[in-house]
Design an enzyme around this catalytic site. Structure first.
Site, PDB file in Angstrom:
ATOM      1  N   ARG A  26     -75.301 -40.098  64.430  1.00  0.00           N
ATOM      2  CA  ARG A  26     -74.542 -39.537  65.566  1.00  0.00           C
ATOM      3  C   ARG A  26     -74.513 -38.012  65.528  1.00  0.00           C
ATOM      4  NH1 ARG A  26     -69.259 -38.765  65.779  1.00  0.00           N
ATOM      5  NH2 ARG A  26     -68.799 -40.399  64.279  1.00  0.00           N
ATOM      6  N   TYR A  59     -81.147 -34.875  90.856  1.00  0.00           N
ATOM      7  CA  TYR A  59     -81.150 -36.317  90.581  1.00  0.00           C
ATOM      8  C   TYR A  59     -79.812 -36.951  90.996  1.00  0.00           C
ATOM      9  CZ  TYR A  59     -81.310 -40.467  87.537  1.00  0.00           C
ATOM     10  OH  TYR A  59     -81.285 -41.731  87.036  1.00  0.00           O
ATOM     11  N   ASP A 105     -83.191 -28.650  84.869  1.00  0.00           N
ATOM     12  CA  ASP A 105     -83.685 -29.998  84.559  1.00  0.00           C
ATOM     13  C   ASP A 105     -85.169 -30.006  84.909  1.00  0.00           C
ATOM     14  OD1 ASP A 105     -84.497 -32.658  84.598  1.00  0.00           O
ATOM     15  OD2 ASP A 105     -82.592 -33.402  85.386  1.00  0.00           O
ATOM     16  N   LYS A 130     -88.955 -40.174  80.486  1.00  0.00           N
ATOM     17  CA  LYS A 130     -90.002 -40.023  81.500  1.00  0.00           C
ATOM     18  C   LYS A 130     -91.299 -39.515  80.853  1.00  0.00           C
ATOM     19  CE  LYS A 130     -86.410 -41.094  84.009  1.00  0.00           C
ATOM     20  NZ  LYS A 130     -85.605 -40.155  84.744  1.00  0.00           N
TER      21      LYS A 130
HETATM   22  C1  PLP Z   1     -84.288 -39.933  85.098  1.00  0.00           C
HETATM   23  C2  PLP Z   1     -83.784 -38.576  85.327  1.00  0.00           C
HETATM   24  C3  PLP Z   1     -82.581 -38.147  84.741  1.00  0.00           C
HETATM   25  C4  PLP Z   1     -81.719 -39.065  83.924  1.00  0.00           C
HETATM   26  O1  PLP Z   1     -82.348 -39.469  82.758  1.00  0.00           O
HETATM   27  P1  PLP Z   1     -82.036 -40.855  81.996  1.00  0.00           P
HETATM   28  O2  PLP Z   1     -82.931 -40.814  80.831  1.00  0.00           O
HETATM   29  O3  PLP Z   1     -82.280 -41.968  82.967  1.00  0.00           O
HETATM   30  O4  PLP Z   1     -80.572 -40.801  81.622  1.00  0.00           O
HETATM   31  C5  PLP Z   1     -82.194 -36.834  84.960  1.00  0.00           C
HETATM   32  N1  PLP Z   1     -82.925 -35.996  85.717  1.00  0.00           N
HETATM   33  C6  PLP Z   1     -84.074 -36.384  86.307  1.00  0.00           C
HETATM   34  C7  PLP Z   1     -84.847 -35.397  87.130  1.00  0.00           C
HETATM   35  C8  PLP Z   1     -84.532 -37.684  86.140  1.00  0.00           C
HETATM   36  O5  PLP Z   1     -85.677 -38.071  86.733  1.00  0.00           O
END
Ligand code: PLP
Length: 387
Positions: free
Chosen positions: A54, A108, A180, A205
């Protein structure tokens, strides 16, 4: 090796495989062992060096954190259990009750809900700015503003934001600029090199790229990343060692995967934009894209994500999705398999059709995450499904 050569920054494809690694010793395994332990023997009489998953300091997390920092030209990095955990802890480390966060409204769907529901409940004021409005950022600054949050390229519309003017404002006002960068991956965009202070990824991703783990990452200065780690320890958003191990394996092919995805997506976008069944194909690599010039100037690749608007609206998308054979209807993105989804039924289901249309997501809108299959096969699949 001369010191000058050693100091030379290695290319991304090399860093994705070797970045952050320690000097090897004889008999070291080439593949990092998975240390699936939730506890470690501790020295007596001190809290120094205490290891616990953690806390984000276990062997599998450590290495990938250094590797991602190398890929994003950051001083330090932290892995978390999801992209949402990364965004939440990254912002909790910057904001206190009474502070104001200026965010782009093109972010998002999950992040919008995190900011407007959870953060406002903590007494953090959030404004969602429309980047198309002139002086959108400057106009909404307050004396309580502490940070600016943006996403680029934008999920799911594939718009691209110009980071320069926003970073100039953030720097002049002493605000943290948080980006992001999930859609781009460091292969296509490195926000810290364009004036951002913090980079966030959903490693679920592109960084993992194989649809088999969930995680998030925060990159920035070492003192800031330590603050994020403190939040992660308290709110409980740390990653499991196996997730870190899978991420490390996925990262090794990041550069070849994303290069192929860039090529495939451009081919598909070009092909789709010439079809009468497709009202619009949104891809930053097409000269018709509203942000094409920004994308050319700022990105090193146009990405593997594209959006299609079918001429027949919501009913056409349903017929189309049922006919696809290779490209599968599934949420998430960035992996080797091509996936397609309808934001109105997942990430943007909480909005009304009007609100979605105003965000550039009308009924008939499809988000395509292009994989690394053969582009001709993908196009053939789309062609037979459009018939
Ligand atoms: C999928 C996504 C998130 C969230 O990520 P998780 O791994 O599903 O929690 C945040 N920002 C963008 C641009 C995303 O595509």
């Amino acid at each position: 090796m001369t010191p000058a050569r050693r100091a030379r920054q290695q290319a991304l494809s090399t860093l994705a495989i070797h970045g952050g690694a320690r000097e090897p010793e004889i008999d070291d395994p080439i593949v990092t062992p998975l240390v699936q332990s939730a506890s470690y023997v501790q020295d007596v009489g001190t809290a120094e060096g205490l290891k616990y998953p953690r806390y984000g300091n276990t062997p599998n997390a450590d290495l990938v954190q250094r590797r991602l920092a190398a890929l994003e030209s950051a001083e330090a990095g932290l892995l978390l259990s999801s992209g949402m955990a990364a965004t939440a802890c990254a912002l909790l480390a910057l904001l206190r009750p009474g502070d104001h966060l200026l965010a782009c409204k093109w972010i998002y769907g999950g992040t919008i809900q995190l900011l407007t529901k959870e953060f406002t409940a903590l007494g953090i004021d959030v404004t969602l700015a429309d980047p198309l409005e002139s002086r959108a950022w400057r106009k909404r600054l307050r004396k309580e503003t502490r940070a600016i949050f943006i996403e680029s390229p934008v999920n799911p519309t594939c718009r691209v934001l110009d980071l320069r003017p926003i970073s100039v404002i953030a720097q002049a006002e002493g605000l943290a600029l948080v980006v992001d960068s999930t859609f781009a991956s460091p292969v296509n965009f490195r926000p810290l090199e364009h004036g951002a202070d913090v980079v966030i990824h959903s490693t679920t991703k592109y960084l993992n790229g194989h649809h088999d783990m969930m995680g998030g990452a925060v990159l920035g200065t070492a003192p800031y990343v330590e603050e994020v780690r403190q939040k992660m320890m308290m709110w409980g958003g740390a990653p499991d060692p196996f997730a870190c191990w899978l991420l490390e394996r996925g990262l090794k092919t990041l550069h070849v995967r994303v290069s192929r995805q860039n090529e495939n997506a451009l081919r598909i976008a070009q092909w789709c934009s010439a079809r009468k069944e497709v009202r619009a194909a949104h891809y930053p690599g097409l000269p018709s894209h509203p942000d094409h010039e920004i994308a050319v100037a700022q990105l090193s690749g146009f990405g593997g994500m594209l959006a299609l608007e079918l001429a027949g609206g919501g009913r056409a998308t349903e017929r189309f999705l049922r006919k696809l054979k290779l490209i599968r209807h599934a949420p998430s993105l960035g992996g080797v398999d091509s996936l397609i989804s309808e934001p109105r039924h997942n990430s943007h289901a909480h909005l009304t059709p009007d609100e979605r249309t105003r965000l550039g997501i009308p009924d008939g809108f499809l988000r395509v995450s292009v994989g690394i299959e053969d582009a001709d096969d993908l196009i053939a699949d789309i062609e037979q499904a459009l018939h």
